[in-house]
Design a protein around this motif. Structure first.
Motif, PDB file in Angstrom:
ATOM      1  N   LEU A  85       0.837  -1.202   0.000  1.00 22.48           N
ATOM      2  CA  LEU A  85       0.000   0.000   0.000  1.00 22.48           C
ATOM      3  C   LEU A  85       0.870   1.249   0.000  1.00 22.48           C
ATOM      4  O   LEU A  85       1.821   1.357   0.774  1.00 22.48           O
ATOM      5  CB  LEU A  85      -0.901  -0.003   1.235  1.00 22.48           C
ATOM      6  CG  LEU A  85      -2.024   1.025   1.273  1.00 22.48           C
ATOM      7  CD1 LEU A  85      -3.015   0.780   0.138  1.00 22.48           C
ATOM      8  CD2 LEU A  85      -2.733   0.966   2.605  1.00 22.48           C
ATOM      9  N   GLN A  86       0.523   2.170  -0.891  1.00 23.47           N
ATOM     10  CA  GLN A  86       1.236   3.437  -1.014  1.00 23.47           C
ATOM     11  C   GLN A  86       0.236   4.549  -1.274  1.00 23.47           C
ATOM     12  O   GLN A  86      -0.917   4.292  -1.615  1.00 23.47           O
ATOM     13  CB  GLN A  86       2.238   3.366  -2.156  1.00 23.47           C
ATOM     14  CG  GLN A  86       3.296   2.327  -1.945  1.00 23.47           C
ATOM     15  CD  GLN A  86       4.259   2.262  -3.108  1.00 23.47           C
ATOM     16  OE1 GLN A  86       4.365   3.192  -3.899  1.00 23.47           O
ATOM     17  NE2 GLN A  86       4.950   1.155  -3.235  1.00 23.47           N
ATOM     18  N   ALA A  87       0.689   5.764  -1.135  1.00 26.07           N
ATOM     19  CA  ALA A  87      -0.170   6.932  -1.351  1.00 26.07           C
ATOM     20  C   ALA A  87       0.028   7.477  -2.765  1.00 26.07           C
ATOM     21  O   ALA A  87       1.152   7.720  -3.187  1.00 26.07           O
ATOM     22  CB  ALA A  87       0.150   8.010  -0.327  1.00 26.07           C
ATOM     23  N   TRP A  88      -1.091   7.640  -3.494  1.00 25.20           N
ATOM     24  CA  TRP A  88      -1.079   8.269  -4.822  1.00 25.20           C
ATOM     25  C   TRP A  88      -1.583   9.697  -4.604  1.00 25.20           C
ATOM     26  O   TRP A  88      -2.762   9.920  -4.355  1.00 25.20           O
ATOM     27  CB  TRP A  88      -1.993   7.519  -5.776  1.00 25.20           C
ATOM     28  CG  TRP A  88      -1.976   8.038  -7.177  1.00 25.20           C
ATOM     29  CD1 TRP A  88      -2.492   9.219  -7.625  1.00 25.20           C
ATOM     30  CD2 TRP A  88      -1.429   7.388  -8.317  1.00 25.20           C
ATOM     31  NE1 TRP A  88      -2.310   9.350  -8.961  1.00 25.20           N
ATOM     32  CE2 TRP A  88      -1.651   8.233  -9.421  1.00 25.20           C
ATOM     33  CE3 TRP A  88      -0.789   6.177  -8.517  1.00 25.20           C
ATOM     34  CZ2 TRP A  88      -1.247   7.910 -10.706  1.00 25.20           C
ATOM     35  CZ3 TRP A  88      -0.388   5.861  -9.810  1.00 25.20           C
ATOM     36  CH2 TRP A  88      -0.610   6.712 -10.876  1.00 25.20           C
ATOM     37  N   HIS A  89      -0.674  10.645  -4.685  1.00 24.08           N
ATOM     38  CA  HIS A  89      -0.982  12.043  -4.363  1.00 24.08           C
ATOM     39  C   HIS A  89      -2.112  12.576  -5.242  1.00 24.08           C
ATOM     40  O   HIS A  89      -2.050  12.487  -6.468  1.00 24.08           O
ATOM     41  CB  HIS A  89       0.276  12.891  -4.554  1.00 24.08           C
ATOM     42  CG  HIS A  89       0.092  14.316  -4.179  1.00 24.08           C
ATOM     43  ND1 HIS A  89      -0.159  15.288  -5.102  1.00 24.08           N
ATOM     44  CD2 HIS A  89       0.101  14.926  -2.970  1.00 24.08           C
ATOM     45  CE1 HIS A  89      -0.289  16.458  -4.486  1.00 24.08           C
ATOM     46  NE2 HIS A  89      -0.129  16.248  -3.191  1.00 24.08           N
ATOM     47  N   THR A  90      -3.161  13.115  -4.620  1.00 27.53           N
ATOM     48  CA  THR A  90      -4.288  13.675  -5.367  1.00 27.53           C
ATOM     49  C   THR A  90      -4.543  15.137  -5.028  1.00 27.53           C
ATOM     50  O   THR A  90      -5.402  15.766  -5.629  1.00 27.53           O
ATOM     51  CB  THR A  90      -5.573  12.870  -5.102  1.00 27.53           C
ATOM     52  OG1 THR A  90      -5.836  12.870  -3.699  1.00 27.53           O
ATOM     53  CG2 THR A  90      -5.448  11.450  -5.626  1.00 27.53           C
ATOM     54  N   GLY A  91      -3.824  15.691  -4.064  1.00 29.48           N
ATOM     55  CA  GLY A  91      -4.004  17.078  -3.660  1.00 29.48           C
ATOM     56  C   GLY A  91      -3.228  17.348  -2.378  1.00 29.48           C
ATOM     57  O   GLY A  91      -2.613  16.445  -1.811  1.00 29.48           O
ATOM     58  N   ALA A  92      -3.284  18.578  -1.911  1.00 33.72           N
ATOM     59  CA  ALA A  92      -2.553  18.956  -0.705  1.00 33.72           C
ATOM     60  C   ALA A  92      -3.052  18.157   0.498  1.00 33.72           C
ATOM     61  O   ALA A  92      -4.198  18.282   0.910  1.00 33.72           O
ATOM     62  CB  ALA A  92      -2.721  20.449  -0.439  1.00 33.72           C
ATOM     63  N   GLY A  93      -2.199  17.301   1.018  1.00 37.13           N
ATOM     64  CA  GLY A  93      -2.550  16.482   2.178  1.00 37.13           C
ATOM     65  C   GLY A  93      -3.538  15.376   1.871  1.00 37.13           C
ATOM     66  O   GLY A  93      -4.108  14.800   2.787  1.00 37.13           O
ATOM     67  N   LEU A  94      -3.746  15.054   0.594  1.00 40.65           N
ATOM     68  CA  LEU A  94      -4.718  14.033   0.181  1.00 40.65           C
ATOM     69  C   LEU A  94      -4.064  13.017  -0.754  1.00 40.65           C
ATOM     70  O   LEU A  94      -3.237  13.375  -1.594  1.00 40.65           O
ATOM     71  CB  LEU A  94      -5.889  14.675  -0.567  1.00 40.65           C
ATOM     72  CG  LEU A  94      -6.704  15.709   0.174  1.00 40.65           C
ATOM     73  CD1 LEU A  94      -7.663  16.391  -0.785  1.00 40.65           C
ATOM     74  CD2 LEU A  94      -7.442  15.072   1.320  1.00 40.65           C
ATOM     75  N   ALA A  95      -4.475  11.758  -0.603  1.00 47.33           N
ATOM     76  CA  ALA A  95      -3.963  10.711  -1.487  1.00 47.33           C
ATOM     77  C   ALA A  95      -4.958   9.562  -1.545  1.00 47.33           C
ATOM     78  O   ALA A  95      -5.732   9.345  -0.614  1.00 47.33           O
ATOM     79  CB  ALA A  95      -2.614  10.209  -0.985  1.00 47.33           C
ATOM     80  N   ASP A  96      -4.912   8.840  -2.665  1.00 49.55           N
ATOM     81  CA  ASP A  96      -5.660   7.596  -2.787  1.00 49.55           C
ATOM     82  C   ASP A  96      -4.726   6.463  -2.389  1.00 49.55           C
ATOM     83  O   ASP A  96      -3.552   6.456  -2.777  1.00 49.55           O
ATOM     84  CB  ASP A  96      -6.116   7.371  -4.236  1.00 49.55           C
ATOM     85  CG  ASP A  96      -7.274   8.270  -4.638  1.00 49.55           C
ATOM     86  OD1 ASP A  96      -7.992   8.757  -3.748  1.00 49.55           O
ATOM     87  OD2 ASP A  96      -7.448   8.469  -5.856  1.00 49.55           O
ATOM     88  N   PRO A  97      -5.229   5.468  -1.661  1.00 52.37           N
ATOM     89  CA  PRO A  97      -4.396   4.311  -1.351  1.00 52.37           C
ATOM     90  C   PRO A  97      -4.380   3.355  -2.540  1.00 52.37           C
ATOM     91  O   PRO A  97      -5.417   2.887  -2.986  1.00 52.37           O
ATOM     92  CB  PRO A  97      -5.082   3.691  -0.135  1.00 52.37           C
ATOM     93  CG  PRO A  97      -6.506   4.139  -0.227  1.00 52.37           C
ATOM     94  CD  PRO A  97      -6.514   5.429  -0.970  1.00 52.37           C
ATOM     95  N   VAL A  98      -3.184   3.119  -3.059  1.00 55.05           N
ATOM     96  CA  VAL A  98      -3.004   2.200  -4.180  1.00 55.05           C
ATOM     97  C   VAL A  98      -1.914   1.198  -3.814  1.00 55.05           C
ATOM     98  O   VAL A  98      -1.163   1.397  -2.863  1.00 55.05           O
ATOM     99  CB  VAL A  98      -2.629   2.949  -5.479  1.00 55.05           C
ATOM    100  CG1 VAL A  98      -3.713   3.932  -5.885  1.00 55.05           C
ATOM    101  CG2 VAL A  98      -1.286   3.649  -5.350  1.00 55.05           C
ATOM    102  N   PHE A  99      -1.836   0.129  -4.584  1.00 55.56           N
ATOM    103  CA  PHE A  99      -0.810  -0.885  -4.366  1.00 55.56           C
ATOM    104  C   PHE A  99       0.202  -0.811  -5.491  1.00 55.56           C
ATOM    105  O   PHE A  99      -0.148  -0.595  -6.642  1.00 55.56           O
ATOM    106  CB  PHE A  99      -1.444  -2.273  -4.291  1.00 55.56           C
ATOM    107  CG  PHE A  99      -2.240  -2.465  -3.044  1.00 55.56           C
ATOM    108  CD1 PHE A  99      -1.637  -2.969  -1.891  1.00 55.56           C
ATOM    109  CD2 PHE A  99      -3.578  -2.119  -2.991  1.00 55.56           C
ATOM    110  CE1 PHE A  99      -2.359  -3.122  -0.728  1.00 55.56           C
ATOM    111  CE2 PHE A  99      -4.316  -2.280  -1.834  1.00 55.56           C
ATOM    112  CZ  PHE A  99      -3.697  -2.781  -0.691  1.00 55.56           C
ATOM    113  N   ALA A 100       1.482  -0.982  -5.118  1.00 63.42           N
ATOM    114  CA  ALA A 100       2.570  -0.952  -6.095  1.00 63.42           C
ATOM    115  C   ALA A 100       3.578  -2.040  -5.748  1.00 63.42           C
ATOM    116  O   ALA A 100       3.624  -2.518  -4.619  1.00 63.42           O
ATOM    117  CB  ALA A 100       3.233   0.418  -6.104  1.00 63.42           C
TER     118      ALA A 100
END
Length: 192
Positions: free
Chosen positions: A63-78
């Motif tokens: 699980l990692q953070a995909w940056h979507t905005g200031a202080g926001l991210a979608d959880p994605v797997f890589a």
């Protein structure tokens, strides 16, 4: 009676004058933040374990953070660059910044859907998260029905995490009836 008391602080001498006793002078200094030291519990990577054949190619991804905005991210797997996580009480947090970053996964039925987005935001996140050993990381809430991963808006090299909600299956459908690009998964801690 007046007296002078000196207290050595570092390389300087501070004189204090008092009537009956001298109060000690204390200085507090905040240590610089060092990655990997934000918590005092054992860290782990949140790894994906597919329970449906369509997502087995992602087994072991983290699980990692995909940056979507200031202080926001979608959880994605890589498949690379894992982010260390830890349980801070009942919050799932990441030790990647001098600021707390947590996973928001408080199930609700606000959108009357079978699943809801999960987000990573600055702050401590929501839960309450527990490690149920063989079933992995779960949100300990009545409405929570596990995890769904979909090849979604970030493409098939970054499958996104969603939360399943109990009680919204249509009559005659199985809880495993999901779009072809999605599947149920377990979130297993890989201790580091």
């Amino acid at each position: 009676m007046v007296f002078i008391r000196s207290i050595a602080l570092g390389a300087s001498i501070v004189g204090i004058i008092g009537v009956s006793s001298a109060a000690q002078v204390l200085t507090a200094r905040q240590e610089p933040w060092v990655p990997g030291t934000q918590n005092n519990t054992q860290e782990f990577y949140v790894t994906l374990k597919a329970t449906t054949a369509s997502l087995e190619k992602y087994n072991g991804w983290t699980l990692q953070a995909w940056h979507t905005g200031a202080g926001l991210a979608d959880p994605v797997f890589a498949s690379d660059s894992p982010s260390p996580a830890f349980l801070n009480g009942t919050s799932l947090q990441f030790d990647v910044s001098p600021y707390p970053f947590g996973v928001d996964a408080l199930p609700s039925d606000e959108n009357y859907g079978r699943w809801e987005p999960v987000t990573i935001t600055s702050g401590y996140g929501s839960g309450p998260w527990v490690n149920n050993e063989a079933d992995g990381l779960q949100v300990n809430a009545e409405e929570s029905d596990g995890w769904l991963v979909c090849e979604w808006s970030h493409g098939d090299n970054a499958p996104q995490l969603f939360q399943l909600i109990k009680g919204f299956d249509s009559v005659g459908t199985s809880p495993n009836d999901v779009p072809a690009t999605c599947g149920r998964v377990l979130l297993i801690p890989e201790w580091i």
